[in-house]
Design a protein around this motif. Structure first.
Motif, PDB file in Angstrom:
ATOM      1  N   MET A  43       1.385  -0.233 -16.174  1.00  0.00           N
ATOM      2  CA  MET A  43      -0.258  -0.661 -16.101  1.00  0.00           C
ATOM      3  C   MET A  43      -0.975  -0.347 -17.247  1.00  0.00           C
ATOM      4  SD  MET A  43      -2.099  -1.501 -13.981  1.00  0.00           S
ATOM      5  CE  MET A  43      -2.256  -1.343 -12.175  1.00  0.00           C
TER       6      MET A  43
ATOM      7  N   GLN B 260       4.496   3.078  -1.898  1.00  0.00           N
ATOM      8  CA  GLN B 260       5.646   2.769  -2.997  1.00  0.00           C
ATOM      9  C   GLN B 260       6.814   3.806  -2.282  1.00  0.00           C
ATOM     10  OE1 GLN B 260       6.071   0.723  -5.199  1.00  0.00           O
ATOM     11  NE2 GLN B 260       4.779   1.325  -7.246  1.00  0.00           N
ATOM     12  N   PRO B 261       7.796   3.450  -2.909  1.00  0.00           N
ATOM     13  CA  PRO B 261       9.095   4.500  -2.635  1.00  0.00           C
ATOM     14  C   PRO B 261       8.658   5.798  -3.008  1.00  0.00           C
ATOM     15  CG  PRO B 261       9.951   2.481  -3.203  1.00  0.00           C
ATOM     16  CD  PRO B 261       8.547   2.271  -3.567  1.00  0.00           C
ATOM     17  N   LYS B 262       9.112   6.863  -2.385  1.00  0.00           N
ATOM     18  CA  LYS B 262       8.726   8.392  -2.808  1.00  0.00           C
ATOM     19  C   LYS B 262       9.113   8.795  -4.161  1.00  0.00           C
ATOM     20  CE  LYS B 262       8.172  12.813  -0.800  1.00  0.00           C
ATOM     21  NZ  LYS B 262       8.679  13.724   0.320  1.00  0.00           N
TER      22      LYS B 262
ATOM     23  N   TRP C 110      14.094  -0.622  -0.301  1.00  0.00           N
ATOM     24  CA  TRP C 110      14.024   0.701   0.016  1.00  0.00           C
ATOM     25  C   TRP C 110      13.793   1.219   1.559  1.00  0.00           C
ATOM     26  CZ3 TRP C 110      15.907   4.945  -2.434  1.00  0.00           C
ATOM     27  CH2 TRP C 110      15.395   6.186  -1.753  1.00  0.00           C
TER      28      TRP C 110
ATOM     29  N   ALA D 107      -6.831   3.015 -14.851  1.00  0.00           N
ATOM     30  CA  ALA D 107      -6.254   2.618 -16.216  1.00  0.00           C
ATOM     31  C   ALA D 107      -7.067   1.693 -17.057  1.00  0.00           C
ATOM     32  CB  ALA D 107      -4.971   1.974 -15.941  1.00  0.00           C
TER      33      ALA D 107
ATOM     34  N   GLY E 187      14.069   4.767   2.152  1.00  0.00           N
ATOM     35  CA  GLY E 187      13.863   5.823   2.320  1.00  0.00           C
ATOM     36  C   GLY E 187      12.519   6.153   2.357  1.00  0.00           C
ATOM     37  N   PRO E 188      12.176   7.453   2.259  1.00  0.00           N
ATOM     38  CA  PRO E 188      10.555   8.039   2.269  1.00  0.00           C
ATOM     39  C   PRO E 188       9.695   7.109   1.126  1.00  0.00           C
ATOM     40  CG  PRO E 188      11.975   9.522   1.369  1.00  0.00           C
ATOM     41  CD  PRO E 188      12.869   8.589   1.623  1.00  0.00           C
ATOM     42  N   THR E 189       8.385   6.979   1.799  1.00  0.00           N
ATOM     43  CA  THR E 189       7.436   6.389   0.676  1.00  0.00           C
ATOM     44  C   THR E 189       6.238   7.142   0.691  1.00  0.00           C
ATOM     45  OG1 THR E 189       6.364   5.266   2.716  1.00  0.00           O
ATOM     46  CG2 THR E 189       8.265   4.079   1.794  1.00  0.00           C
ATOM     47  N   ARG E 190       5.464   6.894  -0.208  1.00  0.00           N
ATOM     48  CA  ARG E 190       4.029   7.474  -0.467  1.00  0.00           C
ATOM     49  C   ARG E 190       2.913   6.344  -0.543  1.00  0.00           C
ATOM     50  NH1 ARG E 190       3.944  11.230  -5.329  1.00  0.00           N
ATOM     51  NH2 ARG E 190       1.828  10.681  -5.532  1.00  0.00           N
ATOM     52  N   HIS E 191       1.791   6.927  -0.254  1.00  0.00           N
ATOM     53  CA  HIS E 191       0.812   6.057  -0.532  1.00  0.00           C
ATOM     54  C   HIS E 191       0.645   5.356  -1.880  1.00  0.00           C
ATOM     55  CE1 HIS E 191      -3.487   4.784  -0.005  1.00  0.00           C
ATOM     56  NE2 HIS E 191      -3.686   5.277  -1.119  1.00  0.00           N
ATOM     57  N   TYR E 192       0.209   4.255  -2.113  1.00  0.00           N
ATOM     58  CA  TYR E 192      -0.167   3.522  -3.378  1.00  0.00           C
ATOM     59  C   TYR E 192      -1.115   2.749  -3.213  1.00  0.00           C
ATOM     60  CZ  TYR E 192       1.266   0.652  -7.546  1.00  0.00           C
ATOM     61  OH  TYR E 192       1.406   0.100  -8.520  1.00  0.00           O
TER      62      TYR E 192
ATOM     63  N   GLU F 175       0.713  -1.291  -0.068  1.00  0.00           N
ATOM     64  CA  GLU F 175      -0.011  -0.102   0.009  1.00  0.00           C
ATOM     65  C   GLU F 175       0.852   1.031   0.081  1.00  0.00           C
ATOM     66  OE1 GLU F 175      -2.701  -2.000   3.303  1.00  0.00           O
ATOM     67  OE2 GLU F 175      -3.852  -0.415   2.098  1.00  0.00           O
TER      68      GLU F 175
ATOM     69  N   HIS G  39      19.609   6.924   2.450  1.00  0.00           N
ATOM     70  CA  HIS G  39      18.689   7.369   3.475  1.00  0.00           C
ATOM     71  C   HIS G  39      18.966   6.823   4.858  1.00  0.00           C
ATOM     72  CE1 HIS G  39      15.842   9.912   1.049  1.00  0.00           C
ATOM     73  NE2 HIS G  39      16.086   9.051   0.178  1.00  0.00           N
TER      74      HIS G  39
ATOM     75  N   GLY H 146      -0.020  12.128  -0.366  1.00  0.00           N
ATOM     76  CA  GLY H 146       0.122  10.877   0.029  1.00  0.00           C
ATOM     77  C   GLY H 146       1.402  10.288   0.569  1.00  0.00           C
ATOM     78  N   GLU H 147       2.164  11.297   1.239  1.00  0.00           N
ATOM     79  CA  GLU H 147       3.568  11.187   1.503  1.00  0.00           C
ATOM     80  C   GLU H 147       3.651  10.712   3.039  1.00  0.00           C
ATOM     81  OE1 GLU H 147       5.458  14.755   0.552  1.00  0.00           O
ATOM     82  OE2 GLU H 147       4.518  14.027  -1.488  1.00  0.00           O
ATOM     83  N   HIS H 148       4.206   9.540   3.314  1.00  0.00           N
ATOM     84  CA  HIS H 148       4.219   9.121   4.697  1.00  0.00           C
ATOM     85  C   HIS H 148       5.354   9.451   5.551  1.00  0.00           C
ATOM     86  CE1 HIS H 148       1.548   5.189   4.463  1.00  0.00           C
ATOM     87  NE2 HIS H 148       1.369   6.224   3.284  1.00  0.00           N
ATOM     88  N   LYS H 149       6.271   9.810   5.127  1.00  0.00           N
ATOM     89  CA  LYS H 149       7.226  10.356   6.172  1.00  0.00           C
ATOM     90  C   LYS H 149       8.233  11.354   5.456  1.00  0.00           C
ATOM     91  CE  LYS H 149      10.609   6.665   5.802  1.00  0.00           C
ATOM     92  NZ  LYS H 149      11.434   5.316   6.495  1.00  0.00           N
TER      93      LYS H 149
ATOM     94  N   GLU I 143      -5.413   2.040  -9.068  1.00  0.00           N
ATOM     95  CA  GLU I 143      -4.683   2.587 -10.422  1.00  0.00           C
ATOM     96  C   GLU I 143      -5.045   1.659 -11.612  1.00  0.00           C
ATOM     97  OE1 GLU I 143      -0.402   2.072 -10.318  1.00  0.00           O
ATOM     98  OE2 GLU I 143       0.037   2.644 -12.387  1.00  0.00           O
ATOM     99  N   GLY I 144      -5.152   0.403 -11.427  1.00  0.00           N
ATOM    100  CA  GLY I 144      -5.686  -0.638 -12.367  1.00  0.00           C
ATOM    101  C   GLY I 144      -6.904  -0.312 -12.927  1.00  0.00           C
TER     102      GLY I 144
ATOM    103  N   ILE J 163      -2.532  -0.160  -5.820  1.00  0.00           N
ATOM    104  CA  ILE J 163      -2.334  -0.709  -7.265  1.00  0.00           C
ATOM    105  C   ILE J 163      -3.698  -1.158  -7.944  1.00  0.00           C
ATOM    106  CG2 ILE J 163      -1.897  -3.047  -6.217  1.00  0.00           C
ATOM    107  CD1 ILE J 163       0.134  -3.639  -8.527  1.00  0.00           C
ATOM    108  N   PHE J 164      -4.575  -1.538  -7.167  1.00  0.00           N
ATOM    109  CA  PHE J 164      -6.019  -2.028  -7.777  1.00  0.00           C
ATOM    110  C   PHE J 164      -6.656  -0.726  -8.227  1.00  0.00           C
ATOM    111  CE2 PHE J 164      -5.013  -5.816  -5.808  1.00  0.00           C
ATOM    112  CZ  PHE J 164      -5.458  -7.038  -6.679  1.00  0.00           C
TER     113      PHE J 164
END
Lengths: 227, 51, 330
Positions: A56, A43-45, C17, C33, C19-24, A41, A216, B48-51, C29-30, C26-27
């Protein structure tokens, strides 16, 4: 921390070592590709560019190709010449193939310029490249089974290519029955399997970090020591 | 042909020496390049950034 | 934890990874699309439709250009047609193509045998009720030795195609030792005009899914070839990527089609023996070239130089511009 960073032992909390093949395979699966890694849920930023949507888009084009292809298969090979619904279905099949290759090419260019094979991701590139080649072979056999002038001409011309290297002895493009089976059974199966492998590898290895990404973990450690 | 503007008419061809391309193929290739360049240059929505 | 997970920067590409992450999603997005592509394709299909030029038949050939079919039948009897001289996998009348000493076409042998005069002329005629003169012609042909058959048909083929004489017009062929050649060729054209030949060439097959004989015969004449030329579908004019009408074609074959455009594979200078060898074996050599191209494509990650191109030309900075702006580059 992302879920993929969990210590591996936690992913398969089993008090005993599995003894059956099934148990061992399940344990391996849970260790290497647990559900939260397969369907994350987050992804890397750095996954922040329109270029990332083309994988996709390629897959959903493939879904449209398969669905319209199934309808054409149910109708039979000559149905679409006489039914206007069949012809529209053929048009959907035709244009979804055009979109499929369009999106796949953008995806390919993007992944090349990102050198997305870095970090033990060579197999992801290889399966993607093979998927593209298999798709070309599948599209080619599709053109051969349209039962119209196009398929006659393409069969006549392409037979020389396959014959010239001896493949014509096994794969006869002027054998309509053989080409139908290849196009609706064998080759889509090959494309499907290789695409699934490709997608699983993307999830398994993760999206390739930027070529000049900063470390990081290292940065944080230094910051903590300094403070 | 069934279609509002079915493309059932001869295409224009652009030829330079051994290079030759039909108008529909050229249009599709132009779209391909535009999609690629657009994907690189157009801003991607943030959030939607987490940190 | 931090010290345990510390890894040198070189491993950044391969370790998970952190480092920083963000919300994603996939379903989601799919699904978006899928809706976009479905609507797009539905619109393109409704507006532009798709190509469907009617199949050619021997009936349409005989009716629209009977002379072309007649000449082709004479060539099949005389052994001057492309099919007769093709070689493997249809017959042994030539060796086929090769890449240097590698002659796969010859080595794989004859797997789809075609006897041009029998399969295209005699057997289809025999499969139908024949008029007395046609039956007499077939009997005369079958009773003759192969040498005699070839002699008759070659004499006629030469006379018919003599540019200074008949020049393709059967009515102007001077008398000569032709045996039943013209009667046989004309009988096939007459049969084809009724549509009977389209069934006769299948020679009584109930399940007829193999069109090898039909395709080869169709290509021996100028009928199909002329239509392909009109539609810009000839191989040496990028025909592989073109489509009849104004639809887009198989653009993904452009890297393959490209080689067929090179002068070396379209040699017309008989004194240039090297170029002539390339041209004669173009299909096999271009296939071999494409195998190399495919291998390079598949193994890009391992090919020195090629795999470094993205490093030398950093297009990827555009991909990761948001990230670099926020965190800087290493």
């Amino acid at each position: 921390m992302t879920t993929t960073d969990l210590p591996r032992v936690d992913a398969a909390p089993s008090p005993e070592e599995p003894t059956t093949w099934t148990g061992k395979i399940r344990a391996l699966w849970m260790r290497e590709l647990p559900p939260e890694k397969m369907l994350p849920e987050t992804q890397p930023k750095y996954v922040s560019s329109w270029i990332y949507v083309f994988g996709m888009l390629t897959i959903v084009s493939l879904i449209v190709i398969i669905v319209t292809g199934i309808v054409l298969t149910i109708g039979g090979v000559q149905w679409w010449h006489t039914s206007s619904f069949g012809h529209y279905m053929n048009s959907l099949h035709f244009w979804s193939v055009q979109m499929f290759f369009l999106f796949m090419t953008v995806h390919l260019w993007g992944k090349f310029w990102m050198s997305a094979w870095r970090g033990r991701r060579a197999m992801t590139w290889i399966t993607g490249a093979i998927a593209m080649i298999m798709s070309i072979a599948t599209a080619f056999t599709g053109y051969l089974i349209q039962t119209n002038f196009n398929s006659q001409w393409i069969a006549f011309e392409s037979k020389d290519v396959l014959n010239s290297v001896g493949m014509g002895a096994l794969i006869n493009v002027t054998d309509f029955g053989q080409m139908v089976l290849m196009h609706v059974a064998l080759l889509p199966l090959c494309v499907g399997v290789i695409v699934v492998m490709h997608v699983l590898l993307v999830r398994y290895r993760g999206v390739v970090p930027p070529a000049e990404a900063i470390d990081h973990a290292h940065t944080v450690a230094i910051t903590e020591v300094a403070s | 042909m069934i279609g509002i503007a079915a493309l059932d008419h001869p295409a224009d061809y652009f030829t330079w020496g051994i290079w030759s391309i039909s108008a529909p193929n050229l249009i599709l290739f132009a779209i391909l390049v535009l999609l690629f360049v657009g994907a690189l240059l157009l801003p991607f929505p943030k959030g939607g950034e987490h940190k | 934890m931090m010290s345990l997970r510390h890894a040198p920067t070189q491993d950044l590409d391969s370790r998970p990874w952190d480092g920083p992450t963000r919300h994603y999603d996939i379903f989601k997005e799919g699904a978006i699309a899928l809706v976009i592509v479905t609507v797009l394709v539905a619109a393109l299909a409704a507006i532009f439709s798709s190509p469907d030029d009617k199949q050619l038949t021997f009936k349409s050939w005989a009716q629209s250009s009977p002379d072309s079919m007649y000449t082709t039948m004479v060539a099949e009897l005389a052994g001057t047609s492309d099919t007769y001289n093709y070689g493997p996998p249809y017959n042994n009348n030539s060796e086929g193509l090769s890449v240097g000493p590698i002659a796969m076409q010859k080595w794989m042998g004859v797997t789809h045998p075609i006897n041009a005069s029998q399969d295209f002329v005699i057997k289809p005629l025999e499969s139908q009720t024949m008029s007395a003169d046609v039956k007499a012609a077939v009997d005369q042909w079958n009773a003759a030795t192969p040498e005699q058959q070839t002699q008759w048909a070659s004499n006629y083929d030469t006379a018919l195609n003599d540019a200074a004489g008949a020049n393709g017009d059967p009515a102007k062929v001077p008398t000569g030792d032709y045996g039943p050649t013209s009667v046989l060729a004309q009988a096939v054209v007459d049969m084809a005009k009724t549509g009977a030949y389209d069934g006769a060439i299948m020679q009584g097959q109930f399940f007829s899914t193999d069109q090898t004989k039909q395709m080869l015969l169709m290509g021996d004449g100028s009928y199909m070839d002329d239509i392909a030329t009109t539609d810009n579908l000839q191989g040496n004019t990028w025909g592989m990527v073109n489509e009849a009408g104004s639809w887009p074609g198989q653009m993904w074959l452009a890297p393959f089609s490209f080689w067929y455009q090179l002068p070396a594979f379209n040699n017309t200078d008989p004194n240039n023996t090297f170029a002539q060898t390339l041209t004669d074996n173009a299909d096999a050599i271009i296939f071999a070239i494409m195998m190399v191209v495919v291998l390079i494509f598949v193994f890009v990650p391992f090919i020195p130089g090629l795999r470094s191109v993205p490093k030398w030309i950093p297009v990827s900075r555009l991909v990761w511009k948001d990230y670099y702006r926020e965190y800087g580059r290493r």
